[in-house]
Design an enzyme around this catalytic site. Structure first.
Site, short mmCIF file in Angstrom:
data_model
loop_
_atom_site.label_atom_id
_atom_site.label_comp_id
_atom_site.label_asym_id
_atom_site.label_seq_id
_atom_site.Cartn_x
_atom_site.Cartn_y
_atom_site.Cartn_z
N ASP A 437 0.82 -1.21 0.00
CA ASP A 437 0.00 0.00 0.00
C ASP A 437 0.86 1.26 0.00
OD1 ASP A 437 -2.62 1.41 0.51
OD2 ASP A 437 -1.58 1.97 2.35
N GLU A 490 1.37 -0.52 -5.12
CA GLU A 490 0.41 0.55 -5.40
C GLU A 490 1.22 1.84 -5.44
OE1 GLU A 490 -3.09 3.35 -3.75
OE2 GLU A 490 -1.73 2.31 -2.40
#
Length: 757
Positions: A437, A490
């Site tokens: 993330d 990401e």
């Protein structure tokens, strides 16, 4: 005996046995005495090395020719205390000071048990926590000190162990924690009524590690660590390496051990031989708590496997499963990095879910959040009384936008904590990959900061060199130890080399989320077809850089929350047109180079924006038009998996060729996908609101081309316009191609044609 940390106040305290002051043991043997201050600190659980005082120790005593062993134990309020040796001999102990008792014997070092009597209470017999050698070894301490312990979870945290001897084994739990700034550490829990004075840990020297083995502590016991900082204040903390934790407002860690037997050997063997970066990958992203409310890990297995198998996705991706206190954070503000959230069951229940998915042929990805963590005072924040896991300077240690803290990526032990955590999920839970993330927030020191709010690196730049190194180490180590897994970034910027190997200076990820494709394609599809010709570059631009990284195309949870609405809600027109646009968009997504990820609910055109507090709109599947979207996604996945031309060369240009990318006037895009065997699929996207036909198109080969997918088919809720199942391509050059055909392109639809061999 390990030398105490020179930074701790007790390190300079003389703990040596005094030869000028003596007390009498019960057998009248003179036992050298300890300093009263040392005894008081041990009694209060404030000493950095209580094992050097308590337990069994050989000592020298005047007038005694045999080797003398003294036993000391802490038993406050007791009226009588004795030790029973493993040989059966009994040693009476006398009270020394502050609840500490001692006695001596000449029978040599032996195991023993302590018996204590109390006024008005029953006798108490138990093994002594201070009778055991450290459960953590020299090599482990060395690796921790170097920041290179790849299985950190095996040595830190709470672990059920059996120590003692073969003749008299003693079962209990060892508690081990890294807290280099602490001057004393205690463990508290249900086993000592949350009073830790009698269970102070010993410092293992300069490693910053503290340790104790507590006999009798069983699986299910709740516990925390109490740590005294260098300022003298005590803080109570959950275990950073806890493998199970309380939730729903409760914050204790839980002693756990796994007895799960895996049954996914076939999957794991095949995984090790696969290359996921160049294989088929269509990912169904879900939030475990709101896919269907009320399901635990085990119940989820039955429902999810049936559903995902029907849809044909190759993988599921769970939003973070690590323990987190606030459900509204969706798991992205973590407090327990090594503890699967107990909202849905225990760790073995999660193992069962993943095992079942593997047995059904479904891969499992999990979101991992190494960039920042929750600020809750009972967790990692200021863990041992001051900044430890977080960077001490708020210009590098705080995310003000998110209200979180940033790891100190340059600290070797913090890096070790994170690298080992990535391995933990992959190796202990057989996870097939991690989606990392918010990578951009890690790469840039000035991420979401104004001038003056950030510190440049040693070269004066805005690159976070320590975070870069951490990501490289985590990726390289994960791939080295676990062939066949995939690490996914990401990452939302144009940082170069995200999926380049670390040996060449890249970050070492296997795949990168293509946020540019997501932004441009959603922006394009939101336009009314009347105006799309003015935005044609938004749908074609991604092809210019499609092979600059190994990409995954995400339509994730981030695109259907916070006022963004659902995917179908982004589409223009009336309800039929919205559904047609959505079917066309998904068909384009599955044909575009790169892997695919679709968030739950979008596979059937959920109308409402996603909320973690409620179920998906499952009722909408009763409507034929929405069931048609579901059927299209099922067909997309089936055709995709069966045709290597759609995935074998996702990461190199040899598998892609334009047919016509410039037909902006008619809102048409067409291209070829091919595999190494020469199979070819022609993709035609008609983003206009009208049927186009006959449409003359150039082809690389004459012959029959089968219509293997048409998003406007009646079974998907479309108008049923198409080409009667196949197209005959004639040996007639057109637009620079050796062959051509007149085809019909349905409105707001995608068409896939495959050359018949």
């Amino acid at each position: 005996m390990y030398a105490p940390d020179a930074a701790t106040p007790d390190a300079a305290t003389p703990d040596a046995v005094s030869t000028t002051r003596q007390r009498s043991a019960p057998d009248k043997v003179a036992i050298p005495a300890l300093d009263d201050g040392v005894l008081d600190r041990v009694a209060a659980g404030e000493h950095h090395d209580p094992h050097s005082v308590l337990g069994s120790h050989p000592v020298a005593s005047e007038g005694v020719s045999d080797a003398l062993t003294v036993i000391r134990t802490r038993r406050p309020l007791a009226t009588r205390v004795s030790a029973t040796l493993d040989s059966g001999a009994r040693v009476e102990l006398s009270h020394v000071r502050s609840g500490i008792w001692q006695g001596a014997h000449v029978a040599g070092h032996q195991g023993y048990r302590i018996e204590a009597s109390y006024d008005g209470g029953p006798d108490w017999v138990a093994d002594d926590a201070y009778a055991f050698a450290p459960a953590i070894g020299e090599l482990d301490l060395h690796l921790i000190g170097e920041g290179r312990h790849e299985r950190l979870w095996d040595v830190l945290g709470a672990h059920r162990r059996t120590l003692g001897t073969a003749e008299r084994p003693v079962t209990g739990t060892s508690f081990t924690v890294w807290a280099p700034h602490a001057s004393a550490v205690r463990v508290i829990g249900t086993f000592n009524d949350w009073h830790g004075e009698g269970h102070a840990l010993r410092s293992m020297g300069g490693s910053g590690v503290w340790e104790i083995f507590v006999p009798g502590v069983e699986t299910g016991a709740l516990y925390k660590f109490e740590l005294r900082g260098r300022d003298g204040r005590w803080v109570s903390k959950a275990d950073p390496l806890a493998r199970f934790s309380e939730t729903a407002g409760l914050t204790a860690s839980i002693v756990t051990e796994s007895d799960y037997s895996w049954n996914d050997e076939e999957w794991m063997t095949a995984r090790a031989a696969r290359d996921p970066h160049n294989g088929p990958m269509s990912v169904y992203e879900l939030h475990a708590g709101s896919w269907r409310l009320g399901l635990g890990y085990r119940e989820l297995a039955d429902h999810l496997i049936e559903y995902v198998t029907e849809l044909g996705f190759t993988h599921v991706e769970f939003m973070p499963l690590a323990e987190h206190p606030f459900g509204g954070s969706w798991g992205y503000q973590v407090t327990g990095y090594y503890a699967p959230t107990s909202r849905f069951g225990d760790p073995d229940d999660l193992r069962y879910l993943i095992d079942r998915l593997h047995q059904a042929g479904i891969g499992v990805l999990v979101d991992w959040v190494p960039g920042h963590f929750a600020t809750d005072t009972w967790a990692l924040a200021r863990f041992d009384g001051e900044a430890l896991y977080e960077h001490p300077d708020p210009r590098r240690g705080e995310h003000k936008d998110w209200g979180t803290l940033i790891f100190d990526f340059g600290n070797p032990q913090v890096r070790n904590f994170l690298v080992a955590n990535a391995l933990y999920w992959i190796e202990e839970f057989h996870v097939d990959g991690l989606r990392v993330d918010a990578v951009a927030s890690m790469l840039y020191l000035d991420y979401s900061r104004q001038p003056g709010e950030w510190l440049p690196n040693v070269h004066g730049g805005n690159e976070n060199l320590e975070a870069i190194s951490l990501l490289q180490e985590a990726n390289a180590t994960a791939y080295r130890r676990n062939p066949g897994i995939v690490m996914i970034a990401e990452e939302s910027t144009n940082w170069g080399g995200v999926t380049a190997p670390t040996s060449g200076g890249g970050l070492g990820f296997g795949l990168k989320w293509n946020m540019g494709w997501m932004h441009d394609s959603l922006q394009y599809i939101a336009n009314d077809p009347m105006w799309r010709s003015f935005h044609h570059g938004e749908i074609t631009f991604s092809f210019l850089y499609a092979f600059s990284e190994n990409f995954l195309l995400p339509i994730s949870h981030d695109e259907v929350v916070h006022g963004k609405g659902s995917l179908i809600g982004k589409m223009p027109g009336d309800h039929w047109q919205k559904l047609a646009n959505m079917r066309a968009f998904l068909t384009f997504m599955w044909a575009h180079p790169g892997k695919q990820l679709l968030f739950m609910g979008q596979e059937f055109g959920q109308l409402s924006e996603w909320s973690e507090a409620r179920d998906l709109d499952w009722w909408i599947l009763d409507q034929p038009a929405h069931r048609g979207v579901h059927s299209l996604v099922t067909q997309l996945n089936r055709v995709y998996r069966e045709n290597p031309a759609l995935w074998e060369h996702d990461n190199d240009a040899s598998g892609f060729e334009w047919l016509d990318g410039g037909d902006s006037t008619r809102n048409i895009v067409s291209f070829l996908r091919r595999d190494s065997n020469g199979d070819e699929i022609a993709v035609f996207m008609n983003f206009s609101g009208t049927t186009v036909g006959p449409y003359r198109a150039g082809f690389p080969h004459p012959g029959e081309w089968d219509e293997i997918l048409n998003s406007d088919a009646a079974e998907f809720g479309g108008s049923g316009i198409g080409n009667l199942g196949s197209v005959t391509v004639k040996d007639e050059p057109w637009a620079g191609r050796p062959a051509s055909a007149d085809i019909t392109l349905p409105p707001l639809a995608g068409l896939w044609l495959k050359r018949r061999r």
